[in-house]
Enzyme design. Structure first.
Site, PDB file in Angstrom:
ATOM      1  N   SER A 190       0.553  -8.655   1.767  1.00 44.61           N
ATOM      2  CA  SER A 190      -0.908  -8.673   1.854  1.00 44.61           C
ATOM      3  C   SER A 190      -1.282  -8.462   3.313  1.00 44.61           C
ATOM      4  CB  SER A 190      -1.428 -10.036   1.380  1.00 44.61           C
ATOM      5  OG  SER A 190      -2.737 -10.253   1.844  1.00 44.61           O
TER       6      SER A 190
ATOM      7  N   HIS B  29       0.840  -1.204   0.000  1.00 44.37           N
ATOM      8  CA  HIS B  29       0.000   0.000   0.000  1.00 44.37           C
ATOM      9  C   HIS B  29       0.878   1.259   0.000  1.00 44.37           C
ATOM     10  CE1 HIS B  29      -2.904  -2.745   2.258  1.00 44.37           C
ATOM     11  NE2 HIS B  29      -3.580  -2.409   1.182  1.00 44.37           N
TER      12      HIS B  29
END
Ligand code: PAF
Length: 284
Positions: free
Chosen positions: A185, A37
């Site tokens: 993740s 991210h």
């Protein structure tokens, strides 16, 4: 950096930015931010005047209640990490704000939602497409940033943008990996240290698929069979699917033509992990 929860405040800030002609980079997330991210946020900060990150664990894209309730959450540390990476505003609405009583409109990207993740998680992509369309309407981004790991999701969002005429430029960015190769993740935090080590075998399988293609193997089934052999070496892994597909249609390739996408999904204990890569004509 503001954490905005209410829609009216977000609309006011976005309206002001638009009036001033500012470009907006948007990184939609479900929180539990990791390096993947953060790399999207950094890229958004490079390419836009203002960066919005949404943090919303979208209930309608979960097919199992246990998956929704166990999804890692931590807004405070997410906000700190996002700000350090260049985020200017976190949008963290409540479920009630996005899905108020009486809500009944959904977005379906029909064909691309059917295979792979769609088959394994009924209703998942309807939930993703609906929330992404709502967030695009609320944030009005100039550019939106998605990771390549979720290859089917990225393809579906591209179709959504085209089909619903969203004036948004889609940026699909490379997967960020842990040192052993496991794709970053939010779900990795649910793995035990030993599962996390073993899960790097998923990347070994993808690499093996890519290697075979680069060596000239063109039979899709032979490639996925070999990848399954590599995956089965991981103790206690349960393979959900492995496929070599057309990156546009996501249909399995009997005869591989480049570019081709390789998709894999496995269960490690109670955690479902997906990964994918694109093999193109480019070297590397
Ligand atoms: O990839 C995710 O984290 C989610 O599917 C998304 C795009 C934020 C929609 O909830």
């Amino acid at each position: 950096m503001p954490i905005v929860r209410g829609l009216p405040r977000l609309k006011a800030i976005i309206g002001d930015l638009k009036k001033k002609g500012r470009t907006i980079g948007f990184v939609p997330t479900m929180g539990a931010l990791h390096e993947g991210h953060l790399s999207l946020i950094r890229q958004a900060a490079k390419e836009n005047d203002f960066v919005v990150v949404s943090v919303f664990v979208n209930p309608i894209q979960f097919d199992r209640e246990s998956d929704f309730s166990s999804y890692p959450r931590g807004l405070r540390s997410d906000a700190r990490r996002a700000a350090e990476a260049g985020c200017d505003l976190i949008f963290a609405p409540s479920a009630g704000a996005l899905y108020p009583p009486g809500f009944q409109t959904f977005v379906d990207v029909t064909r691309l939602s059917l295979p792979w993740e769609g088959r394994a998680r009924p209703g998942h992509f309807r939930g993703v497409a609906t929330v992404v369309a709502k967030l695009f309407n609320l944030v009005s981004p100039t550019r939106a940033y998605f990771g390549r790991k979720d290859a089917q999701q990225a393809r579906l969002v591209q179709q959504l943008i085209e089909d619903l005429h969203f004036p948004v430029i889609l940026r699909v960015r490379p997967t960020v990996r842990e040192s052993g190769g496991l794709a970053m993740s939010s779900r990795n935090s649910l793995l035990s240290p030993s599962e996390r080590r073993r899960a790097s075998g998923i990347f070994d399988a993808l690499q093996e698929g890519g290697r075979l293609i680069k060596c000239g193997q063109r039979r899709g089934e032979a490639i996925s069979r070999r990848m399954r052999v590599v995956l089965r070496r991981i103790p206690d892994v349960k393979i959900d699917y492995v496929a070599v597909v057309n990156p546009k249609t996501l249909e399995p390739l009997k005869t591989v033509r480049l570019p081709a996408a390789i998709l894999a999904a496995v269960w490690m204990g109670g955690v479902r992990l997906i990964d994918g890569c694109v093999v193109s004509t480019k070297k590397g």
